[in-house]
Design a protein around this motif. Structure first.
Motif, PDB file in Angstrom:
ATOM      1  N   LYS A  71      -2.435  33.196  23.398  1.00  0.00           N
ATOM      2  CA  LYS A  71      -1.933  33.005  22.029  1.00  0.00           C
ATOM      3  C   LYS A  71      -1.246  34.273  21.531  1.00  0.00           C
ATOM      4  O   LYS A  71      -0.157  34.220  20.947  1.00  0.00           O
ATOM      5  CB  LYS A  71      -3.080  32.618  21.101  1.00  0.00           C
ATOM      6  CG  LYS A  71      -2.673  32.344  19.676  1.00  0.00           C
ATOM      7  CD  LYS A  71      -3.892  31.880  18.864  1.00  0.00           C
ATOM      8  CE  LYS A  71      -3.518  31.434  17.483  1.00  0.00           C
ATOM      9  NZ  LYS A  71      -3.173  32.499  16.580  1.00  0.00           N
ATOM     10  N   LEU A  72      -1.859  35.430  21.784  1.00  0.00           N
ATOM     11  CA  LEU A  72      -1.262  36.694  21.345  1.00  0.00           C
ATOM     12  C   LEU A  72       0.058  36.970  22.058  1.00  0.00           C
ATOM     13  O   LEU A  72       1.015  37.440  21.442  1.00  0.00           O
ATOM     14  CB  LEU A  72      -2.239  37.854  21.568  1.00  0.00           C
ATOM     15  CG  LEU A  72      -3.509  37.841  20.715  1.00  0.00           C
ATOM     16  CD1 LEU A  72      -4.424  38.990  21.111  1.00  0.00           C
ATOM     17  CD2 LEU A  72      -3.182  37.878  19.236  1.00  0.00           C
ATOM     18  N   ALA A  87       2.089  34.682  23.328  1.00  0.00           N
ATOM     19  CA  ALA A  87       3.062  33.722  22.795  1.00  0.00           C
ATOM     20  C   ALA A  87       3.573  34.170  21.428  1.00  0.00           C
ATOM     21  O   ALA A  87       4.775  34.081  21.144  1.00  0.00           O
ATOM     22  CB  ALA A  87       2.433  32.332  22.704  1.00  0.00           C
ATOM     23  N   GLU A  88       2.672  34.650  20.590  1.00  0.00           N
ATOM     24  CA  GLU A  88       3.092  35.141  19.271  1.00  0.00           C
ATOM     25  C   GLU A  88       4.030  36.340  19.409  1.00  0.00           C
ATOM     26  O   GLU A  88       5.017  36.453  18.680  1.00  0.00           O
ATOM     27  CB  GLU A  88       1.872  35.499  18.432  1.00  0.00           C
ATOM     28  CG  GLU A  88       1.076  34.294  17.980  1.00  0.00           C
ATOM     29  CD  GLU A  88      -0.244  34.645  17.320  1.00  0.00           C
ATOM     30  OE1 GLU A  88      -0.907  33.715  16.843  1.00  0.00           O
ATOM     31  OE2 GLU A  88      -0.634  35.843  17.294  1.00  0.00           O
ATOM     32  N   ALA A  89       3.721  37.248  20.355  1.00  0.00           N
ATOM     33  CA  ALA A  89       4.579  38.422  20.555  1.00  0.00           C
ATOM     34  C   ALA A  89       5.967  37.996  21.027  1.00  0.00           C
ATOM     35  O   ALA A  89       6.974  38.560  20.589  1.00  0.00           O
ATOM     36  CB  ALA A  89       3.938  39.380  21.568  1.00  0.00           C
ATOM     37  N   ARG A 132       7.434  35.304  20.223  1.00  0.00           N
ATOM     38  CA  ARG A 132       8.092  34.755  19.020  1.00  0.00           C
ATOM     39  C   ARG A 132       8.420  35.834  17.996  1.00  0.00           C
ATOM     40  O   ARG A 132       9.016  35.552  16.961  1.00  0.00           O
ATOM     41  CB  ARG A 132       7.183  33.714  18.353  1.00  0.00           C
ATOM     42  CG  ARG A 132       7.124  32.398  19.045  1.00  0.00           C
ATOM     43  CD  ARG A 132       6.525  31.313  18.153  1.00  0.00           C
ATOM     44  NE  ARG A 132       5.514  31.783  17.237  1.00  0.00           N
ATOM     45  CZ  ARG A 132       4.248  31.379  17.231  1.00  0.00           C
ATOM     46  NH1 ARG A 132       3.826  30.504  18.098  1.00  0.00           N
ATOM     47  NH2 ARG A 132       3.396  31.845  16.344  1.00  0.00           N
ATOM     48  N   GLU A 144       6.006  37.682  16.432  1.00  0.00           N
ATOM     49  CA  GLU A 144       4.852  37.852  15.539  1.00  0.00           C
ATOM     50  C   GLU A 144       3.779  38.599  16.326  1.00  0.00           C
ATOM     51  O   GLU A 144       2.866  38.004  16.859  1.00  0.00           O
ATOM     52  CB  GLU A 144       4.319  36.489  15.111  1.00  0.00           C
ATOM     53  CG  GLU A 144       5.349  35.589  14.472  1.00  0.00           C
ATOM     54  CD  GLU A 144       4.874  34.144  14.393  1.00  0.00           C
ATOM     55  OE1 GLU A 144       3.680  33.871  14.582  1.00  0.00           O
ATOM     56  OE2 GLU A 144       5.729  33.286  14.141  1.00  0.00           O
ATOM     57  N   SER A 145       3.886  39.915  16.370  1.00  0.00           N
ATOM     58  CA  SER A 145       3.064  40.650  17.324  1.00  0.00           C
ATOM     59  C   SER A 145       1.939  41.475  16.720  1.00  0.00           C
ATOM     60  O   SER A 145       1.456  42.402  17.354  1.00  0.00           O
ATOM     61  CB  SER A 145       3.967  41.546  18.169  1.00  0.00           C
ATOM     62  OG  SER A 145       4.642  42.467  17.352  1.00  0.00           O
ATOM     63  N   ARG A 146       1.480  41.158  15.520  1.00  0.00           N
ATOM     64  CA  ARG A 146       0.438  41.981  14.906  1.00  0.00           C
ATOM     65  C   ARG A 146      -0.833  42.046  15.765  1.00  0.00           C
ATOM     66  O   ARG A 146      -1.330  43.120  16.077  1.00  0.00           O
ATOM     67  CB  ARG A 146       0.114  41.458  13.516  1.00  0.00           C
ATOM     68  CG  ARG A 146      -0.680  42.457  12.707  1.00  0.00           C
ATOM     69  CD  ARG A 146      -0.823  42.015  11.294  1.00  0.00           C
ATOM     70  NE  ARG A 146      -2.239  41.716  11.104  1.00  0.00           N
ATOM     71  CZ  ARG A 146      -2.741  40.998  10.146  1.00  0.00           C
ATOM     72  NH1 ARG A 146      -1.958  40.442   9.276  1.00  0.00           N
ATOM     73  NH2 ARG A 146      -4.013  40.804  10.037  1.00  0.00           N
TER      74      ARG A 146
END
Length: 122
Positions: free
Chosen positions: A74-75, A77-79, A81, A83-85
Motif C-alpha cells: 500500500k505504501l 502504491a501510494e508513493a 501515485r 502520496e508518499s508520506r
C-alpha cells in the motif's frame, strides 16, 4: 541450515501447542517454510534506490510478511501515485548493517542462525 523440516506440521505443532495449548485439535490447513529476511532493527525496509530513485523496494519483514507485505504494498502504491508520506516515514529509518564487515558477516550470521536453530530444537 536453510533446510525445511520434512514434515513442517509435525515439527511446529508441539511448539505451537506449548504457546497456545487451547489450539489442540484445531485443523491446520496450511503449512510452508522458506527463508525470511530480517532487518537488524526488525522493521520492514522500505525505500528508493539512491542510484535509481524511480526504483522502490520493500523487504525484510522479519517473519511477519503476511501482514507487513500488505502494508508495504500500500505504501509503495501510494508513493507511485505521489502520496508518499507513509512511504517516506519508513524510508527515513536508517538501515543497520549486520556487524562484522565483509570478512566476518557470513560466519557471524551462520553462528547466529545455528544458535536459534538449537533453541528451536531444544
Amino acid at each position: 541450515s536453510g533446510r525445511d523440516p520434512r514434515d513442517i506440521k509435525a515439527f511446529m505443532l508441539p511448539k505451537m501447542l506449548r504457546v497456545f495449548p487451547e489450539l489442540a485439535g484445531t485443523a491446520i490447513e496450511f503449512q510452508w517454510g522458506g527463508m525470511i529476511g530480517i532487518g537488524a532493527n526488525r522493521l520492514p525496509q522500505i525505500g528508493r534506490l539512491k542510484e535509481h530513485p524511480n526504483v522502490l523496494y520493500a523487504q525484510a519483514y522479519s517473519g511477519h510478511g503476511l501482514n507487513a507485505t500488505h502494508m508495504a504494498g500500500k505504501l509503495v502504491a501510494e508513493a507511485i501515485r505521489g502520496e508518499s508520506r507513509g512511504f517516506d516515514l519508513f524510508a527515513s529509518v536508517p538501515h543497520i548493517t549486520f556487524p562484522g564487515g565483509p570478512a566476518l558477516r557470513s560466519p557471524l550470521l551462520a553462528l547466529g542462525m545455528l544458535w536459534h536453530r538449537m533453541k528451536d530444537i531444544f
